[in-house]
Design a protein around this motif. Structure first.
Motif, PDB file in Angstrom:
ATOM      1  N   SER A  26       0.862  -1.180   0.000  1.00 55.91           N
ATOM      2  CA  SER A  26       0.000   0.000   0.000  1.00 55.91           C
ATOM      3  C   SER A  26       0.893   1.223   0.000  1.00 55.91           C
ATOM      4  CB  SER A  26      -0.929   0.031   1.217  1.00 55.91           C
ATOM      5  OG  SER A  26      -0.231   0.486   2.375  1.00 55.91           O
TER       6      SER A  26
ATOM      7  N   ARG B  22      -1.121   4.940   4.474  1.00 52.10           N
ATOM      8  CA  ARG B  22      -2.460   4.390   4.273  1.00 52.10           C
ATOM      9  C   ARG B  22      -2.416   2.863   4.300  1.00 52.10           C
ATOM     10  NH1 ARG B  22      -6.436   7.650   2.703  1.00 52.10           N
ATOM     11  NH2 ARG B  22      -7.606   6.014   1.634  1.00 52.10           N
ATOM     12  N   HIS B  23      -3.465   2.276   4.857  1.00 51.80           N
ATOM     13  CA  HIS B  23      -3.707   0.832   4.790  1.00 51.80           C
ATOM     14  C   HIS B  23      -2.548  -0.011   5.331  1.00 51.80           C
ATOM     15  CE1 HIS B  23      -7.081   2.242   2.550  1.00 51.80           C
ATOM     16  NE2 HIS B  23      -6.380   2.538   1.475  1.00 51.80           N
TER      17      HIS B  23
ATOM     18  N   THR C 187      -4.853  -5.031   1.942  1.00 51.98           N
ATOM     19  CA  THR C 187      -4.683  -3.634   1.543  1.00 51.98           C
ATOM     20  C   THR C 187      -5.402  -3.295   0.241  1.00 51.98           C
ATOM     21  OG1 THR C 187      -2.625  -4.199   0.414  1.00 51.98           O
ATOM     22  CG2 THR C 187      -2.454  -3.483   2.696  1.00 51.98           C
ATOM     23  N   HIS C 188      -5.442  -4.232  -0.700  1.00 50.33           N
ATOM     24  CA  HIS C 188      -6.027  -3.926  -2.014  1.00 50.33           C
ATOM     25  C   HIS C 188      -7.539  -3.765  -1.899  1.00 50.33           C
ATOM     26  CE1 HIS C 188      -2.034  -5.009  -3.107  1.00 50.33           C
ATOM     27  NE2 HIS C 188      -2.222  -6.285  -2.811  1.00 50.33           N
TER      28      HIS C 188
ATOM     29  N   ARG D  52      -9.149  -2.948   0.795  1.00 49.95           N
ATOM     30  CA  ARG D  52      -9.393  -1.739   1.594  1.00 49.95           C
ATOM     31  C   ARG D  52      -9.215  -0.473   0.766  1.00 49.95           C
ATOM     32  NH1 ARG D  52      -5.253  -2.862   6.051  1.00 49.95           N
ATOM     33  NH2 ARG D  52      -5.756  -0.754   6.765  1.00 49.95           N
ATOM     34  N   ALA D  53      -8.252  -0.490  -0.155  1.00 49.06           N
ATOM     35  CA  ALA D  53      -8.058   0.670  -1.029  1.00 49.06           C
ATOM     36  C   ALA D  53      -9.278   0.876  -1.921  1.00 49.06           C
ATOM     37  CB  ALA D  53      -6.800   0.487  -1.874  1.00 49.06           C
TER      38      ALA D  53
ATOM     39  N   ASP E 110     -10.077   4.921  -3.078  1.00 51.51           N
ATOM     40  CA  ASP E 110      -8.793   5.519  -3.430  1.00 51.51           C
ATOM     41  C   ASP E 110      -8.641   5.600  -4.946  1.00 51.51           C
ATOM     42  OD1 ASP E 110      -8.331   5.494  -0.729  1.00 51.51           O
ATOM     43  OD2 ASP E 110      -6.745   3.964  -0.781  1.00 51.51           O
TER      44      ASP E 110
ATOM     45  N   HIS F  30      -3.059   3.804  -5.674  1.00 47.41           N
ATOM     46  CA  HIS F  30      -2.652   2.718  -4.780  1.00 47.41           C
ATOM     47  C   HIS F  30      -1.204   2.392  -5.147  1.00 47.41           C
ATOM     48  CE1 HIS F  30      -3.198  -0.563  -2.030  1.00 47.41           C
ATOM     49  NE2 HIS F  30      -3.218  -1.524  -2.946  1.00 47.41           N
TER      50      HIS F  30
ATOM     51  N   CYS G  34       2.753   0.494  -3.584  1.00 48.24           N
ATOM     52  CA  CYS G  34       3.533  -0.242  -2.605  1.00 48.24           C
ATOM     53  C   CYS G  34       4.661   0.632  -2.084  1.00 48.24           C
ATOM     54  CB  CYS G  34       4.083  -1.533  -3.204  1.00 48.24           C
ATOM     55  SG  CYS G  34       4.877  -1.330  -4.824  1.00 48.24           S
TER      56      CYS G  34
ATOM     57  N   VAL H 145       0.080  -4.280  -8.407  1.00 50.32           N
ATOM     58  CA  VAL H 145       0.960  -3.844  -7.325  1.00 50.32           C
ATOM     59  C   VAL H 145       2.167  -4.762  -7.209  1.00 50.32           C
ATOM     60  CG1 VAL H 145       1.129  -3.562  -4.813  1.00 50.32           C
ATOM     61  CG2 VAL H 145      -0.822  -2.613  -6.038  1.00 50.32           C
TER      62      VAL H 145
END
Length: 215
Positions: free
Chosen positions: A113, A117-118, A123-124, A126-127, A132, A135, A137, A172
């Protein structure tokens, strides 16, 4: 010729980022991976290391009574290879403060992330749920704050319309495989350091976001 930078990599699973590091080690690279250590005997990354002729070790956390005992044994295993840098590449263990302090300034992690954030898992998804528009890393030095250490480099990608968490994760991962070898190379070349004044690259302080790479 300067002395090579000795690296120990810690993994728990498939070792995708480990493979990206292995693939980056051309003849001009100052880093040398001395060992790959896993807390899981079935981690596929161990096979990747063995195929590259790198020493492997397994230290099962389930064999120890608590995190402190495991981390103390892990330090012994790592230090047997006298590393200049320890790289967390999908090592799914929360490390104790004593472990983190022992390797302060020479312990790197990658997180899927754009920190801060996150932090944590999923994380993905949640983004996406947060709406968002970007996004990515982050590579950071590890401190006692989970996913909270000083940032080195972040890869930023736009979130696409109707993208799933699986789609986003794949894109990502591609960026992780770009920026982790980059950060390791910077460290191995002596260009990247964690100082009391913060993260320094080529003698200049990095911003709080780290070095940003946009795609």
């Amino acid at each position: 010729m300067p002395q090579p930078c000795h690296v120990v990599v810690l993994i728990s699973g498939a070792g995708g980022n480990l493979q990206a590091l292995l693939d980056s080690l051309d003849t001009t690279h100052p880093a040398r991976i001395q060992a790959v250590i896993s807390n899981r005997a079935d981690a596929y990354g161990l096979q990747r290391a063995q195929a590259a002729g790198i020493a492997t070790r397994v230290l099962a956390h389930t064999d120890f009574d608590g995190r402190e005992a495991f981390d103390a044994a892990l330090i012994e295993q790592i230090d047997a290879f006298t590393p200049d840098l320890v790289v967390l590449a999908g090592f799914m263990r929360i490390l104790t403060p004593a472990f983190v302090r022992h390797y302060r300034g020479r312990l790197l992690n990658i997180h899927p992330s754009l920190l801060p954030r996150h932090k944590g898992l999923h994380t993905h998804q949640r983004a996406l749920e947060a709406g968002d528009t970007e996004h990515g890393c982050s590579v950071h030095f590890v401190t006692e704050e989970l996913d909270g250490g000083p940032l080195v480099v972040q890869a930023v990608i736009p979130v696409q319309v109707d993208e799933t968490a699986t789609d986003l994760a794949q894109r990502v991962h591609e960026q992780e495989h770009r920026i982790y070898p980059l950060a390791v190379r910077w460290f191995a070349e002596g260009r990247l350091r964690l100082t009391p004044q913060g993260v320094m690259l080529d003698g200049q302080p990095l911003p709080a976001t780290g070095h940003l790479i946009r795609t």
